[in-house]
Write a protein that holds these residues in place. Structure first.
Motif, PDB file in Angstrom:
ATOM      1  N   SER A 166       0.825  -1.204   0.000  1.00 45.68           N
ATOM      2  CA  SER A 166       0.000   0.000   0.000  1.00 45.68           C
ATOM      3  C   SER A 166       0.862   1.258   0.000  1.00 45.68           C
ATOM      4  N   PHE A 167       1.914   1.239   0.792  1.00 47.20           N
ATOM      5  CA  PHE A 167       2.831   2.377   0.830  1.00 47.20           C
ATOM      6  C   PHE A 167       3.528   2.555  -0.516  1.00 47.20           C
ATOM      7  N   ALA A 168       3.895   1.444  -1.159  1.00 44.77           N
ATOM      8  CA  ALA A 168       4.525   1.532  -2.481  1.00 44.77           C
ATOM      9  C   ALA A 168       3.563   2.112  -3.506  1.00 44.77           C
ATOM     10  N   LEU A 169       2.293   1.735  -3.422  1.00 41.97           N
ATOM     11  CA  LEU A 169       1.300   2.311  -4.326  1.00 41.97           C
ATOM     12  C   LEU A 169       1.130   3.805  -4.075  1.00 41.97           C
ATOM     13  N   LEU A 170       1.160   4.200  -2.818  1.00 37.54           N
ATOM     14  CA  LEU A 170       1.056   5.629  -2.506  1.00 37.54           C
ATOM     15  C   LEU A 170       2.268   6.391  -3.029  1.00 37.54           C
ATOM     16  N   LEU A 171       3.446   5.799  -2.933  1.00 38.33           N
ATOM     17  CA  LEU A 171       4.645   6.443  -3.465  1.00 38.33           C
ATOM     18  C   LEU A 171       4.628   6.509  -4.991  1.00 38.33           C
TER      19      LEU A 171
END
Length: 170
Positions: free
Chosen positions: A114-119
């Motif tokens: 999820s954090f990678a998608l946000l980045l």
């Protein structure tokens, strides 16, 4: 159990992977090749160990619980129903493995993804929807793969009495 395991992995991977990639492309979220590669990797990483565990439990149940099988046959149960108890054990083993795996991934890999998608520039709602979609597709892939694996195992690896067939006769 190698052939049924491969059939199960292939069936779950193709069906759930196609649905996931289609849903991601309908959302307009990922380019096609990125979606195919990432979804394939996630599904195969989750699918193969779950089905491998189920195949091991199913094979060992047939091998070591012969007395239970003969007891059922002696009490008038049909052979197909007696073999169903082994399939239930295989389903329980996959269920327990999935619960542990999803608990571990919900606190580990899914927040990182999820954090990678946000980045990568998505908004938080799309990232959350994508993670939920992938988690649901992993469950669907394992269910389809387990069903296929058990059907193929019953058809090709075992005779009507639940005994392992000779490999040369398959």
């Amino acid at each position: 159990m190698v052939l049924p395991l491969l059939y199960g992995v292939l069936a779950g991977w193709v069906v759930a992977g196609a649905i996931t990639v289609w849903a991601l492309l309908v959302f307009g979220f990922l380019p096609a090749i990125t979606a195919v590669v990432s979804v394939s990797a996630l599904l195969l990483i989750a699918l193969f160990p779950a089905l491998r565990r189920s195949a091991v439990v199913y094979s060992k149940a047939l091998k070591y619980h012969r007395a239970e099988y003969l007891y059922d046959l002696g009490n008038g149960v049909e052979a197909s129903i007696a073999v169903n108890t082994y399939e239930k054990k295989a389903r329980r083993a996959v269920s327990a493995w999935l619960q542990r795996k999803l608990l571990r991934s919900s606190f580990g890999a899914l927040p990182v993804a999820s954090f990678a998608l946000l980045l990568a520039g998505t908004d938080w709602i799309m990232a959350f929807e994508t993670i939920i979609l992938i988690a649901l597709m992993v469950l669907l892939a394992v269910a389809i793969g387990l069903f296929t694996m058990l059907r193929v195992a019953r058809r090709y690896c075992y005779d009507k009495f639940g005994n392992i067939r000779n490999i040369r006769n398959i």
